[in-house]
Design an enzyme around this catalytic site. Structure first.
Site, PDB file in Angstrom:
ATOM      1  N   GLU A 162       9.447  16.959  14.707  1.00 53.19           N
ATOM      2  CA  GLU A 162       9.773  16.849  13.285  1.00 53.19           C
ATOM      3  C   GLU A 162       8.854  17.762  12.481  1.00 53.19           C
ATOM      4  O   GLU A 162       7.634  17.688  12.606  1.00 53.19           O
ATOM      5  CB  GLU A 162       9.603  15.404  12.809  1.00 53.19           C
ATOM      6  N   CYS A 195      13.432  11.961   6.194  1.00 52.41           N
ATOM      7  CA  CYS A 195      13.504  11.668   7.628  1.00 52.41           C
ATOM      8  C   CYS A 195      14.942  11.815   8.114  1.00 52.41           C
ATOM      9  O   CYS A 195      15.185  11.937   9.305  1.00 52.41           O
ATOM     10  CB  CYS A 195      12.943  10.301   7.945  1.00 52.41           C
ATOM     11  N   LYS A 202       0.841  -1.199   0.000  1.00 50.42           N
ATOM     12  CA  LYS A 202       0.000   0.000   0.000  1.00 50.42           C
ATOM     13  C   LYS A 202       0.881   1.255   0.000  1.00 50.42           C
ATOM     14  O   LYS A 202       1.458   1.627   1.019  1.00 50.42           O
ATOM     15  CB  LYS A 202      -0.916  -0.001   1.239  1.00 50.42           C
ATOM     16  N   GLY A 205       2.983   4.844  12.981  1.00 47.30           N
ATOM     17  CA  GLY A 205       3.893   3.768  13.382  1.00 47.30           C
ATOM     18  C   GLY A 205       3.428   3.100  14.674  1.00 47.30           C
ATOM     19  O   GLY A 205       3.454   1.879  14.806  1.00 47.30           O
ATOM     20  N   GLU A 256      10.082   2.643  10.471  1.00 44.92           N
ATOM     21  CA  GLU A 256      11.004   3.758  10.272  1.00 44.92           C
ATOM     22  C   GLU A 256      10.168   5.017  10.380  1.00 44.92           C
ATOM     23  O   GLU A 256       9.254   5.226   9.570  1.00 44.92           O
ATOM     24  CB  GLU A 256      11.668   3.694   8.888  1.00 44.92           C
TER      25      GLU A 256
HETATM   26  N1  LIG Z   1      10.051   8.920   8.390  1.00 45.95           N
HETATM   27  C1  LIG Z   1       9.669   9.253   7.194  1.00 45.95           C
HETATM   28  O1  LIG Z   1      10.315   8.921   6.237  1.00 45.95           O
HETATM   29  C2  LIG Z   1       8.418   9.995   7.018  1.00 45.95           C
HETATM   30  C3  LIG Z   1       7.878  10.753   8.028  1.00 45.95           C
HETATM   31  N2  LIG Z   1       6.724  11.410   7.833  1.00 45.95           N
HETATM   32  C4  LIG Z   1       6.209  12.246   8.927  1.00 45.95           C
HETATM   33  O2  LIG Z   1       4.830  12.077   9.038  1.00 45.95           O
HETATM   34  C5  LIG Z   1       4.136  13.306   8.889  1.00 45.95           C
HETATM   35  C6  LIG Z   1       2.795  13.069   8.234  1.00 45.95           C
HETATM   36  O3  LIG Z   1       2.949  12.399   7.004  1.00 45.95           O
HETATM   37  P1  LIG Z   1       1.863  11.352   6.556  1.00 45.95           P
HETATM   38  O4  LIG Z   1       2.019  11.054   5.132  1.00 45.95           O
HETATM   39  O5  LIG Z   1       0.522  11.830   6.991  1.00 45.95           O
HETATM   40  O6  LIG Z   1       2.327  10.061   7.397  1.00 45.95           O
HETATM   41  P2  LIG Z   1       1.483   8.776   7.679  1.00 45.95           P
HETATM   42  O7  LIG Z   1       2.147   8.017   8.750  1.00 45.95           O
HETATM   43  O8  LIG Z   1       0.057   9.112   7.829  1.00 45.95           O
HETATM   44  O9  LIG Z   1       1.622   7.985   6.292  1.00 45.95           O
HETATM   45  C7  LIG Z   1       2.517   6.936   6.022  1.00 45.95           C
HETATM   46  C8  LIG Z   1       1.761   5.760   5.393  1.00 45.95           C
HETATM   47  O10 LIG Z   1       0.875   5.192   6.370  1.00 45.95           O
HETATM   48  C9  LIG Z   1      -0.426   5.122   5.820  1.00 45.95           C
HETATM   49  N3  LIG Z   1      -1.443   5.160   6.869  1.00 45.95           N
HETATM   50  C10 LIG Z   1      -2.108   6.237   7.360  1.00 45.95           C
HETATM   51  N4  LIG Z   1      -2.995   5.857   8.307  1.00 45.95           N
HETATM   52  C11 LIG Z   1      -2.884   4.509   8.430  1.00 45.95           C
HETATM   53  C12 LIG Z   1      -3.529   3.531   9.233  1.00 45.95           C
HETATM   54  N5  LIG Z   1      -4.485   3.842  10.109  1.00 45.95           N
HETATM   55  N6  LIG Z   1      -3.180   2.254   9.081  1.00 45.95           N
HETATM   56  C13 LIG Z   1      -2.212   1.903   8.219  1.00 45.95           C
HETATM   57  N7  LIG Z   1      -1.590   2.764   7.405  1.00 45.95           N
HETATM   58  C14 LIG Z   1      -1.906   4.069   7.512  1.00 45.95           C
HETATM   59  C15 LIG Z   1      -0.469   6.295   4.881  1.00 45.95           C
HETATM   60  O11 LIG Z   1      -1.554   6.209   3.998  1.00 45.95           O
HETATM   61  P3  LIG Z   1      -2.103   7.479   3.155  1.00 45.95           P
HETATM   62  O12 LIG Z   1      -1.220   8.627   3.436  1.00 45.95           O
HETATM   63  O13 LIG Z   1      -2.000   7.013   1.771  1.00 45.95           O
HETATM   64  O14 LIG Z   1      -3.502   7.661   3.595  1.00 45.95           O
HETATM   65  C16 LIG Z   1       0.888   6.169   4.212  1.00 45.95           C
HETATM   66  O15 LIG Z   1       0.888   5.152   3.250  1.00 45.95           O
HETATM   67  C17 LIG Z   1       5.096  14.172   8.110  1.00 45.95           C
HETATM   68  O16 LIG Z   1       4.841  15.521   8.304  1.00 45.95           O
HETATM   69  C18 LIG Z   1       6.405  13.723   8.684  1.00 45.95           C
HETATM   70  O17 LIG Z   1       6.628  14.366   9.907  1.00 45.95           O
HETATM   71  C19 LIG Z   1       6.058  11.333   6.638  1.00 45.95           C
HETATM   72  C20 LIG Z   1       6.555  10.617   5.591  1.00 45.95           C
HETATM   73  C21 LIG Z   1       7.799   9.911   5.706  1.00 45.95           C
HETATM   74  O1  LIG Z   2      18.430  10.206   3.173  1.00 50.97           O
HETATM   75  C1  LIG Z   2      18.141   9.262   2.463  1.00 50.97           C
HETATM   76  O2  LIG Z   2      18.862   8.914   1.504  1.00 50.97           O
HETATM   77  C2  LIG Z   2      16.915   8.449   2.729  1.00 50.97           C
HETATM   78  C3  LIG Z   2      15.912   9.203   3.541  1.00 50.97           C
HETATM   79  C4  LIG Z   2      14.676   8.441   3.791  1.00 50.97           C
HETATM   80  O3  LIG Z   2      14.622   7.268   3.626  1.00 50.97           O
HETATM   81  C5  LIG Z   2      13.467   9.116   4.245  1.00 50.97           C
HETATM   82  O4  LIG Z   2      13.436  10.329   4.341  1.00 50.97           O
HETATM   83  O5  LIG Z   2      12.462   8.405   4.480  1.00 50.97           O
END
Ligand SMILES: NC(=O)C1=CN([C@@H]2O[C@H](COP(=O)(O)OP(=O)(O)OC[C@H]3O[C@@H](n4cnc5c(N)ncnc54)[C@H](OP(=O)(O)O)[C@@H]3O)[C@@H](O)[C@H]2O)C=CC1
Ligand SMILES: O=C(O)CCC(=O)C(=O)O
Length: 477
Positions: free
Chosen positions: A379, A280, A171, A229, A246
Site C-alpha cells: 500500500e 484505503c 484518540k 493494527g 480496518e
Molecule cells: N486503512 C486506512 O484507512 C489507513 C491506512 N493507513 C496506512 O498507514 C500508513 C501510515 O499511516 P499512519 O498514520 O502512520 O498509521 P498508524 O497506524 O500509525 O495510525 C493510525 C492511528 O493509530 C495510532 N497509533 C500509532 N501508534 C499506536 C500505538 N502504538 N498504539 C495505539 N495507537 C497507535 C495513530 O496515532 P498518531 O498517528 O496520532 O500518533 C493513529 O491515531 C499509511 O501510509 C497508509 O498506508 C493510514 C491511514 C488510514
Molecule cells: O472510500 C470511502 O468512502 C471510505 C474510505 C475509507 O474509509 C478509508 O480510506 O479509510
C-alpha cells in the site's frame, strides 16, 4: 492562540499542545491541540468506566435525541467544518464538505437505529421455558482513528458506540485533531452525560498505547496501518478484549475490452487520484485487458493532464496536497522503487510547488507494471497508480485476487456475465461495477477480507455486531 483541550469526565483539560499544520500551506497553523499523556488516558478510561452503568441503561429516546442533535449541527455547519477539514488534511473543499455531510448522515442513521433496538423471543426446545436473545452494550470502547478521513471515520465509530449504549475513549490521529475536537464539542453540548465520551488527543505511542494496555477497555475499534493494527490485535488478545481492525488495501480495478471507455477512465481517475489517493479503498492497480489497454492508457493520461493539483481551498483544485512530509517521502520513495523495478513512468512523478508552500505531488501513473512488483503489492497511500496488462478476463480476475489485501475491488465492463462472475469471485469485502472502488454509502456494511480487515463489519446495522454482546436468557414459565 487558544488550546483546544481534551475532554475527560466532562471537563476540558490539558495545557500541553501540538500545532496542527495545514498541508496546503505549511505556514498556517490550523490550531493548537492538546497533547495528552498516559495519565490523561487512564483518567479518561476511568471516567468512561464510571459512566457506563448509567449510559448503558439510558433510554433510547435520550440517545436518539443526542445523536440527532449532533447530526443536525454537523449538517448546519457543513461549510465551516468542510473548510476546517480541508485545512487540516488537504482534501479539496468539495471532497471535505462531502465528508462532513457524510458524518452528519451517519449520526442521523444511528439516531434512527437507537429507536430500532430489538431482541428476539423464541420458544425453547424444552416445554414451559421461554428464551430471550438480547444485545447488550460492550462497555468502554477505545476508538483509534487515522488521518485520512478526519470526520467520517470518527463519526462511523462514535455514533454506533453511543447508539448501542457504550462509553468511549477516543484518540484521533495526531495530524488531524480539529474535526475530532469539533464533533466531540458538538456531542458534549448536545447533552451527553459526563464521562460518556472522552477525547484524548495526543500521540499513538502514548495515548493509543495506554489504551491498548488497559484491562478496562472492553473493545477497540481501529482504522490505520497494518503494523499498528497488529499491535492492537496482540494487546487485545492479551486482555481478552473484542477488537475490530480496518487496515490497508491494494485495491484492483479491472478494465475489460468491452468497457465503456469514458466510464472506465472516470472510475479509474476517481479511484486512484481523488482525495490524493489517500483512501484505503483507493485503486492503485489498474488491471487492463490487451484489446483496450493502449486506448485506456491514452485516455487516462489525457484525463490526468486536466487534473489541477493545488491548495485544497482553491476553487478548481481537483487534487489537494499529500497530508504531510512523511507521507510525501513514502510516495516519492515508491515512485523511485517503481522506476527501479522496471515499470514505465507514463505520467507525473514530480513534487511540484504552488503559490503556498505545501506537499504537492503530481498524479503518477506507471504502465508496464507486473503484479509482482512492490508498487503493485504494497500500500502506497498516495496518488501513485500502476497499470498491469493482462490477456483476458480470467487472468484479470486471478491478478486482482493475487494480493495480501481484500478491501474493495472494481470492474469496468458492459458484460453482465463478467460483472456477475466478478461480484461472486472477487476476494474483497466490497465490489464495484462500473464505479470507483472508493466512495461508499454510509448505511451499508464497510470492511474487507484477508489482510485488510479483522472482526465484524463497520457501518449500517451490521455495526451492532461489534458494539454489542449477545445475551441468551432462559425463563421457566
Ligand atoms: N486503512 C486506512 O484507512 C489507513 C491506512 N493507513 C496506512 O498507514 C500508513 C501510515 O499511516 P499512519 O498514520 O502512520 O498509521 P498508524 O497506524 O500509525 O495510525 C493510525 C492511528 O493509530 C495510532 N497509533 C500509532 N501508534 C499506536 C500505538 N502504538 N498504539 C495505539 N495507537 C497507535 C495513530 O496515532 P498518531 O498517528 O496520532 O500518533 C493513529 O491515531 C499509511 O501510509 C497508509 O498506508 C493510514 C491511514 C488510514
Ligand atoms: O472510500 C470511502 O468512502 C471510505 C474510505 C475509507 O474509509 C478509508 O480510506 O479509510
Amino acid at each position: 492562540m487558544t488550546i483546544y483541550q481534551n475532554l475527560i469526565a466532562g471537563e476540558w483539560v490539558g495545557s500541553n499542545a501540538t500545532k496542527n499544520i495545514n498541508p496546503s500551506d505549511t505556514n498556517e497553523v490550523v490550531g493548537l491541540y492538546a497533547d495528552g499523556s498516559a495519565d490523561d488516558t487512564k483518567n479518561a478510561i476511568a471516567a468512561a468506566k464510571a459512566a457506563f452503568p448509567a449510559w448503558s441503561r439510558s433510554g433510547i429516546w435520550e440517545r436518539h435525541v443526542i445523536l440527532k442533535k449532533a447530526g443536525d449541527e454537523i449538517m448546519a455547519r457543513k461549510d465551516e467544518l468542510g473548510a476546517l477539514l480541508a485545512r487540516e488534511e488537504g482534501k479539496t473543499l468539495p471532497e471535505a464538505t462531502g465528508e462532513v455531510i457524510r458524518a452528519s448522515q451517519i449520526f442521523e442513521f444511528f439516531a434512527g437505529e437507537a429507536l430500532r433496538l430489538a431482541g428476539e423471543v423464541i420458544p425453547s426446545v424444552r416445554p414451559n421455558i421461554g428464551v430471550e436473545i438480547t444485545r447488550e452494550a460492550l462497555g468502554v470502547i477505545g476508538i483509534i482513528t487515522p488521518w485520512n478521513f478526519p470526520i467520517a471515520i470518527p463519526a462511523w465509530k462514535i455514533a454506533p458506540a453511543l447508539c448501542y449504549g457504550n462509553t468511549i475513549v477516543f484518540k484521533p490521529a495526531e495530524l488531524v485533531p480539529a474535526c475530532s475536537w469539533a464533533i466531540v464539542d458538538i456531542l458534549h453540548r448536545a447533552g451527553l452525560p459526563k464521562g460518556v465520551l472522552n477525547l484524548v488527543m495526543g500521540k499513538g505511542s502514548v495515548v493509543g498505547q495506554a489504551m491498548l494496555e488497559s484491562p478496562d477497555v472492553h473493545g477497540i475499534t481501529f482504522t490505520g496501518s497494518t503494523g499498528t493494527g497488529r499491535r492492537v490485535a496482540a494487546a487485545s488478545i492479551e486482555h481478552n478484549r473484542k477488537f475490530q481492525l480496518e487496515m490497508g488495501g491494494k485495491n484492483p480495478m479491472v478494465v475489460l475490452d468491452d468497457a465503456d471507455l469514458n466510464v472506465a477512465v472516470e472510475a479509474a481517475a476517481n479511484s486512484g487520484f481523488f482525495s490524493t489517493g489517500q483512501r484505503c479503498t483507493a485503486s492503485s492497480r489498474l488491471i487492463v485487458t490487451e484489446g483496450i489497454h493502449d486506448k485506456f492508457v491514452a485516455a487516462l493520461t489525457d484525463k490526468l493532464k486536466t487534473l489541477v493539483v493545488d491548495n485544497a481551498l482553491k476553487a478548481g483544485t481537483h487534487i489537494g496536497p499529500v497530508v504531510d512530509e512523511r507521507q510525501l517521502k513514502t510516495d516519492t520513495d515508491y515512485i523511485e522503487i517503481g522506476k527501479s523495478e522496471g515499470a514505465k513512468l507514463a505520467f507525473g512523478g514530480e513534487v511540484i510547488s504552488r503559490d503556498t508552500p505545501g506537499f504537492y505531488l503530481q498524479p503518477t501513473l506507471f504502465t508496464e507494471a507486473t503484479n509482482q512488483m512492490r508498487i503493485s503489492r504494497e500500500e502506497i497511500f498516495g496518488p501513485v497508480v500502476s497499470v498491469i496488462r493482462v490477456k483476458d478476463y480470467d487472468e484479470a480476475l486471478a491478478t486482482a485476487n493475487d494480493t495480501p489485501f481484500g478491501l474493495s475491488a472494481g470492474i469496468a465492463t458492459t458484460s453482465l456475465k463478467h460483472a456477475t462472475h466478478f461480484k461472486r469471485n472477487s476476494e474483497a469485502g466490497m465490489v464495484m461495477v462500473n464505479l470507483p472502488t472508493a466512495g461508499v454509502d454510509f448505511h451499508v456494511p464497510f470492511g474487507g477480507r484477508k489482510g485488510s480487515s479483522y472482526g465484524p463489519r463497520e457501518q449500517g446495522k451490521y455495526a451492532a455486531e461489534f458494539y454489542t454482546t449477545v445475551k441468551t436468557a432462559y425463563t421457566l414459565a
